[in-house]
Enzyme design. Structure first.
Site, PDB file in Angstrom:
ATOM      1  N   ASP A  20      26.625  47.287  29.765  1.00 42.53           N
ATOM      2  CA  ASP A  20      26.289  46.120  30.657  1.00 42.53           C
ATOM      3  C   ASP A  20      25.915  44.953  29.721  1.00 42.53           C
ATOM      4  N   ALA A  54      32.914  39.806  33.751  1.00 40.12           N
ATOM      5  CA  ALA A  54      32.166  39.201  34.712  1.00 40.12           C
ATOM      6  C   ALA A  54      32.747  39.989  36.285  1.00 40.12           C
ATOM      7  N   THR A  72      36.582  29.317  34.592  1.00 44.95           N
ATOM      8  CA  THR A  72      37.453  29.194  35.481  1.00 44.95           C
ATOM      9  C   THR A  72      37.673  27.804  36.077  1.00 44.95           C
ATOM     10  N   ASP A  73      38.922  27.355  36.490  1.00 43.85           N
ATOM     11  CA  ASP A  73      38.980  26.188  37.218  1.00 43.85           C
ATOM     12  C   ASP A  73      38.131  26.148  38.572  1.00 43.85           C
ATOM     13  N   GLU A  74      37.863  27.177  39.107  1.00 41.73           N
ATOM     14  CA  GLU A  74      37.161  27.188  40.160  1.00 41.73           C
ATOM     15  C   GLU A  74      35.974  26.714  40.278  1.00 41.73           C
ATOM     16  N   TYR A 110      31.236  33.320  43.724  1.00 45.08           N
ATOM     17  CA  TYR A 110      31.904  33.618  42.444  1.00 45.08           C
ATOM     18  C   TYR A 110      31.753  32.279  41.912  1.00 45.08           C
ATOM     19  N   LYS A 161      30.081  31.359  37.954  1.00 45.41           N
ATOM     20  CA  LYS A 161      30.647  31.042  36.630  1.00 45.41           C
ATOM     21  C   LYS A 161      30.107  29.575  36.105  1.00 45.41           C
ATOM     22  N   ASN A 193      45.561  33.546  36.851  1.00 44.65           N
ATOM     23  CA  ASN A 193      46.249  34.162  36.070  1.00 44.65           C
ATOM     24  C   ASN A 193      47.223  35.074  36.954  1.00 44.65           C
ATOM     25  N   LEU A 249      45.757  38.623  44.772  1.00 40.67           N
ATOM     26  CA  LEU A 249      46.674  38.376  45.781  1.00 40.67           C
ATOM     27  C   LEU A 249      47.993  38.966  45.161  1.00 40.67           C
ATOM     28  N   VAL A 270      48.174  37.697  54.584  1.00 37.21           N
ATOM     29  CA  VAL A 270      48.047  36.142  54.160  1.00 37.21           C
ATOM     30  C   VAL A 270      46.945  35.367  55.052  1.00 37.21           C
ATOM     31  N   ARG A 273      47.767  27.355  44.386  1.00 40.75           N
ATOM     32  CA  ARG A 273      47.156  27.940  43.263  1.00 40.75           C
ATOM     33  C   ARG A 273      47.983  27.513  42.087  1.00 40.75           C
ATOM     34  N   ASP A 277      41.048  33.600  57.789  1.00 35.05           N
ATOM     35  CA  ASP A 277      40.955  32.869  56.599  1.00 35.05           C
ATOM     36  C   ASP A 277      39.519  33.424  56.072  1.00 35.05           C
ATOM     37  N   PRO A 295      36.324  32.359  54.402  1.00 35.69           N
ATOM     38  CA  PRO A 295      35.411  31.333  54.609  1.00 35.69           C
ATOM     39  C   PRO A 295      35.134  30.482  53.301  1.00 35.69           C
TER      40      PRO A 295
HETATM   41  P1  NAD Z   1      38.266  41.710  36.110  1.00 37.67           P
HETATM   42  O1  NAD Z   1      37.507  41.993  37.408  1.00 37.67           O
HETATM   43  O2  NAD Z   1      39.946  42.368  36.112  1.00 37.67           O
HETATM   44  O3  NAD Z   1      37.810  42.510  34.726  1.00 37.67           O
HETATM   45  C1  NAD Z   1      36.323  42.197  34.466  1.00 37.67           C
HETATM   46  C2  NAD Z   1      36.053  43.267  33.491  1.00 37.67           C
HETATM   47  O4  NAD Z   1      34.531  42.901  33.224  1.00 37.67           O
HETATM   48  C3  NAD Z   1      36.049  44.646  34.243  1.00 37.67           C
HETATM   49  O5  NAD Z   1      36.676  45.468  33.016  1.00 37.67           O
HETATM   50  C4  NAD Z   1      34.546  44.968  34.342  1.00 37.67           C
HETATM   51  O6  NAD Z   1      34.426  46.354  34.006  1.00 37.67           O
HETATM   52  C5  NAD Z   1      33.845  44.157  33.295  1.00 37.67           C
HETATM   53  N1  NAD Z   1      32.509  43.897  33.531  1.00 37.67           N
HETATM   54  C6  NAD Z   1      32.256  43.236  34.831  1.00 37.67           C
HETATM   55  N2  NAD Z   1      30.679  43.164  34.839  1.00 37.67           N
HETATM   56  C7  NAD Z   1      30.263  43.504  33.614  1.00 37.67           C
HETATM   57  C8  NAD Z   1      28.996  43.536  32.944  1.00 37.67           C
HETATM   58  N3  NAD Z   1      27.890  43.348  33.514  1.00 37.67           N
HETATM   59  N4  NAD Z   1      29.064  44.143  31.604  1.00 37.67           N
HETATM   60  C9  NAD Z   1      30.040  44.422  30.885  1.00 37.67           C
HETATM   61  N5  NAD Z   1      31.360  44.563  31.578  1.00 37.67           N
HETATM   62  C10 NAD Z   1      31.408  44.034  32.872  1.00 37.67           C
HETATM   63  O7  NAD Z   1      38.499  40.046  35.695  1.00 37.67           O
HETATM   64  P2  NAD Z   1      39.487  39.144  35.034  1.00 37.67           P
HETATM   65  O8  NAD Z   1      40.556  38.632  36.156  1.00 37.67           O
HETATM   66  O9  NAD Z   1      40.143  39.789  33.919  1.00 37.67           O
HETATM   67  O10 NAD Z   1      38.703  37.967  34.746  1.00 37.67           O
HETATM   68  C11 NAD Z   1      38.082  37.911  33.269  1.00 37.67           C
HETATM   69  C12 NAD Z   1      37.374  36.864  33.138  1.00 37.67           C
HETATM   70  O11 NAD Z   1      38.306  35.781  33.494  1.00 37.67           O
HETATM   71  C13 NAD Z   1      36.325  36.530  33.940  1.00 37.67           C
HETATM   72  O12 NAD Z   1      35.164  35.879  33.326  1.00 37.67           O
HETATM   73  C14 NAD Z   1      36.835  35.470  35.174  1.00 37.67           C
HETATM   74  O13 NAD Z   1      35.857  34.637  35.649  1.00 37.67           O
HETATM   75  C15 NAD Z   1      37.779  34.648  34.249  1.00 37.67           C
HETATM   76  N6  NAD Z   1      39.013  34.018  34.819  1.00 37.67           N
HETATM   77  C16 NAD Z   1      39.827  34.695  35.566  1.00 37.67           C
HETATM   78  C17 NAD Z   1      41.031  34.237  36.356  1.00 37.67           C
HETATM   79  C18 NAD Z   1      41.788  35.253  37.057  1.00 37.67           C
HETATM   80  O14 NAD Z   1      42.931  34.671  37.353  1.00 37.67           O
HETATM   81  N7  NAD Z   1      42.063  36.451  37.108  1.00 37.67           N
HETATM   82  C19 NAD Z   1      41.138  32.912  35.968  1.00 37.67           C
HETATM   83  C20 NAD Z   1      40.258  32.159  35.118  1.00 37.67           C
HETATM   84  C21 NAD Z   1      39.334  32.996  34.639  1.00 37.67           C
HETATM   85  P1  TYD Z   2      42.825  35.604  44.653  1.00 33.82           P
HETATM   86  O1  TYD Z   2      43.945  36.478  44.037  1.00 33.82           O
HETATM   87  O2  TYD Z   2      41.794  36.338  45.201  1.00 33.82           O
HETATM   88  O3  TYD Z   2      42.424  34.614  43.767  1.00 33.82           O
HETATM   89  P2  TYD Z   2      41.620  33.183  43.838  1.00 33.82           P
HETATM   90  O4  TYD Z   2      40.836  33.248  45.132  1.00 33.82           O
HETATM   91  O5  TYD Z   2      40.423  33.427  42.771  1.00 33.82           O
HETATM   92  O6  TYD Z   2      42.288  32.035  43.867  1.00 33.82           O
HETATM   93  O7  TYD Z   2      43.492  34.763  46.004  1.00 33.82           O
HETATM   94  C1  TYD Z   2      44.631  33.995  45.655  1.00 33.82           C
HETATM   95  C2  TYD Z   2      44.992  33.181  47.001  1.00 33.82           C
HETATM   96  O8  TYD Z   2      45.594  34.166  47.781  1.00 33.82           O
HETATM   97  C3  TYD Z   2      44.041  32.731  47.646  1.00 33.82           C
HETATM   98  O9  TYD Z   2      44.141  31.514  48.451  1.00 33.82           O
HETATM   99  C4  TYD Z   2      43.460  33.466  48.766  1.00 33.82           C
HETATM  100  C5  TYD Z   2      45.030  34.347  48.857  1.00 33.82           C
HETATM  101  N1  TYD Z   2      44.815  35.606  49.412  1.00 33.82           N
HETATM  102  C6  TYD Z   2      45.402  36.010  50.646  1.00 33.82           C
HETATM  103  O10 TYD Z   2      46.101  35.192  51.234  1.00 33.82           O
HETATM  104  N2  TYD Z   2      45.494  37.504  50.864  1.00 33.82           N
HETATM  105  C7  TYD Z   2      44.888  38.472  50.190  1.00 33.82           C
HETATM  106  O11 TYD Z   2      44.996  39.670  50.535  1.00 33.82           O
HETATM  107  C8  TYD Z   2      44.235  37.899  49.083  1.00 33.82           C
HETATM  108  C9  TYD Z   2      43.346  38.865  48.146  1.00 33.82           C
HETATM  109  C10 TYD Z   2      44.051  36.636  48.645  1.00 33.82           C
END
Ligand code: NAD
Ligand code: TYD
Length: 339
Positions: free
Chosen positions: A59, A83, A125-127, A153, A157, A183, A193, A209, A217, A275, A277
Site C-alpha cells: 500500500d 489510486a 486527471t482532467d476531472e 474521487y 485527486k 482513457n 463505461l 446508460v 468525454r 443518472d 449524482p
Molecule cells: P485502476 O483503478 O485501473 O488501477 C488502480 C491501481 O492502483 C490498481 O492496480 C490498484 O490495486 C492500485 N491501488 C489502489 N490503491 C492503492 C494503494 N493504496 N496502494 C497501492 N496500490 C493501490 O485505475 P486506472 O484507470 O489505471 O488509473 C490510474 C491513475 O490514472 C489513477 O491515479 C487515476 O486517477 C488516473 N487517471 C485515470 C484515467 C482513466 O480514464 N482511467 C484518466 C485520467 C487519470
Molecule cells: P466512467 O467510465 O465511470 O468514467 P468517468 O466518470 O471518470 O468519466 O464513465 C464515463 C461516462 O459514462 C460517464 O459520463 C458516466 C457514464 N456511464 C454510464 O452511462 N453507464 C455506466 O454503466 C457507467 C459505468 C458509466
C-alpha cells in the site's frame, strides 16, 4: 535508471509497465501495487519473469513499507498511478479515496524528500477541473483552468495535486503533474463505461446508460497516455502541469452505439437508468501546452482505437471473464439492480 511505478497492476499503470519495459531495455521497473479489487496480476503476467521487472504487493500509504522500498531500490523516478479511480465507488464510499489518493500521495512525497529523487510524477486527471457546459463547445480545459471538483474521487485527486505542488514549492521536490482525459484500451477494468459496455454486449445483457447518455468525454487511447508520461518524465519541466488529451469527444450514447454496431448487436440492449449524482456534463482537453513544449500529439484517434479495444476484449475473454465472474457480481448487483 530505476523507476517505481505505483498502481502498475491496474489499467493505465499496467499499460505503462509494458510500454516502458518494451521501450527501455536498460531500465529497471518496480511496480508497487496493493492489489485492490482493481489490481490484477494477470495484467502483468507477461513481464513477471523479465529480469528488469520487480513486483511488490503493498500500500502506498504504508510508510514503513514505502521507506524500506526506497532504501533498498534507490529509485530515480516515481510515477504514481496508484489510486481509487471509480467515481461511482467514491459516491458510495468516499473515505477509501482519501486514504489511497491523498495520504498515499503524501507518504510517497515524504519518501522522495527523505531519500532524494530525480523526478516525482503525479498521474492526475482532467476531472480536477470539474465540467464544461454541453452548449459551449468552444471551451476546453487548459492548465490555467481553476480546480473545481464534483465527486469525492475528483476532490481526492485535486487534494493530491495540491500536495504535490506544495512539496514542489516548499521543499523544492522535482515534481511534475499530468492531467489526462478518459482513457480506454487493453486491461481496462469492466466497471468503467467502455469495457462494461463491451462485456455486457458480448453477454447480451442490458447496457445501462446514465441519464440521457448525452454527457461528453474526451477519449484517449491508453498507449498515447503512456507515451505522454514517458515524455514528461524525461523532457518535462520540473514544477509544471501538463494536460493530456485532445479532441476525441463523444457522447456516452455515441460510444455505446459504436460498440453495439461493431459487435453486431441490437440497440434495444440500451437501458436508460437513473443518472449519477453530481454527474459531470463534459470534459474536453486543450493539449496545446504538451504539443508545443514536448511535441506530443495523440496518435490513435477514437474510431481506430475503439475497434482495437473491442478486438482486444474479444481476444482476451479469459482476462475479463475472470473478473466479472468474481466479486464484481456483487458490485454490479449493488450498483445496477435498483437503478
Ligand atoms: P485502476 O483503478 O485501473 O488501477 C488502480 C491501481 O492502483 C490498481 O492496480 C490498484 O490495486 C492500485 N491501488 C489502489 N490503491 C492503492 C494503494 N493504496 N496502494 C497501492 N496500490 C493501490 O485505475 P486506472 O484507470 O489505471 O488509473 C490510474 C491513475 O490514472 C489513477 O491515479 C487515476 O486517477 C488516473 N487517471 C485515470 C484515467 C482513466 O480514464 N482511467 C484518466 C485520467 C487519470
Ligand atoms: P466512467 O467510465 O465511470 O468514467 P468517468 O466518470 O471518470 O468519466 O464513465 C464515463 C461516462 O459514462 C460517464 O459520463 C458516466 C457514464 N456511464 C454510464 O452511462 N453507464 C455506466 O454503466 C457507467 C459505468 C458509466
Amino acid at each position: 535508471m530505476t523507476i517505481i511505478v505505483t498502481g502498475g497492476a491496474g489499467f493505465i499503470g499496467g499499460n505503462f509497465v509494458h510500454y516502458m519495459l518494451e521501450k527501455y531495455s536498460n531500465y529497471r521497473i518496480i511496480c508497487l501495487d496493493a492489489l485492490t479489487y482493481a489490481g490484477n496480476l494477470e495484467t502483468l503476467q507477461d513481464v513477471m519473469e523479465n529480469p528488469n521487472f520487480r513486483f511488490i504487493k503493498g500500500d502506498i500509504a504504508d510508510r514503513a513499507l514505502v521507506y524500506s522500498l526506497f532504501e533498498e531500490e534507490k529509485p530515480d523516478i516515481i510515477v504514481n498511478f496508484a489510486a481509487e479511480s471509480h467515481v461511482d465507488r467514491s459516491i458510495e464510499n468516499p473515505e477509501i479515496f482519501l486514504r489511497s489518493n491523498v495520504i498515499g500521495t503524501s507518504v510517497l512525497l515524504d519518501a522522495c524528500r527523505k531519500y532524494g529523487i530525480k523526478r516525482y510524477h503525479q498521474v492526475s486527471t482532467d476531472e480536477v477541473y470539474g465540467d464544461l457546459p454541453l452548449d459551449r463547445t468552444d471551451l476546453f480545459f487548459t492548465e490555467e483552468t481553476p480546480i473545481h471538483t464534483s465527486s469525492p474521487y475528483s476532490a481526492s485527486k485535486a487534494a493530491a495535486d495540491l500536495l504535490v505542488q506544495a512539496y514542489g514549492r516548499t521543499y523544492h521536490l522535482p515534481i511534475t503533474i499530468s492531467r489526462c482525459s478518459n482513457n480506454y484500451g487493453p486491461y481496462h477494468f469492466p466497471e468503467k463505461l467502455i469495457p462494461l459496455m463491451i462485456a455486457n454486449c458480448l453477454n447480451d445483457k442490458p447496457l445501462p446508460v446514465y441519464g440521457k447518455g448525452e454527457n461528453v468525454r474526451d477519449w484517449l487511447y491508453v498507449e498515447d497516455h503512456c507515451r505522454a508520461i514517458d515524455m514528461i518524465i524525461h523532457k518535462g519541466e520540473v514544477g509544471e502541469v501538463y494536460n493530456i488529451g485532445g479532441h476525441n469527444e463523444r457522447t456516452n450514447l455515441q460510444v455505446v452505439k459504436t460498440i453495439i454496431q461493431a459487435l453486431g448487436k441490437s440497440e434495444s440492449l440500451i437501458t436508460y437508468v437513473t443518472d449519477r449524482p453530481g454527474h459531470d456534463m463534459r470534459y474536453a482537453i486543450d493539449p496545446t501546452k504538451i504539443k508545443n513544449d514536448l511535441g506530443w500529439e495523440p496518435q490513435v484517434l477514437f474510431d481506430e482505437g475503439i475497434q482495437k479495444t473491442i478486438q482486444w476484449y474479444l481476444d482476451h475473454k479469459t482476462w475479463w471473464e475472470n473478473i466479472i465472474n468474481g466479486e464484481y457480481q456483487t458490485y454490479y448487483e449493488k450498483m445496477y439492480a435498483n437503478r
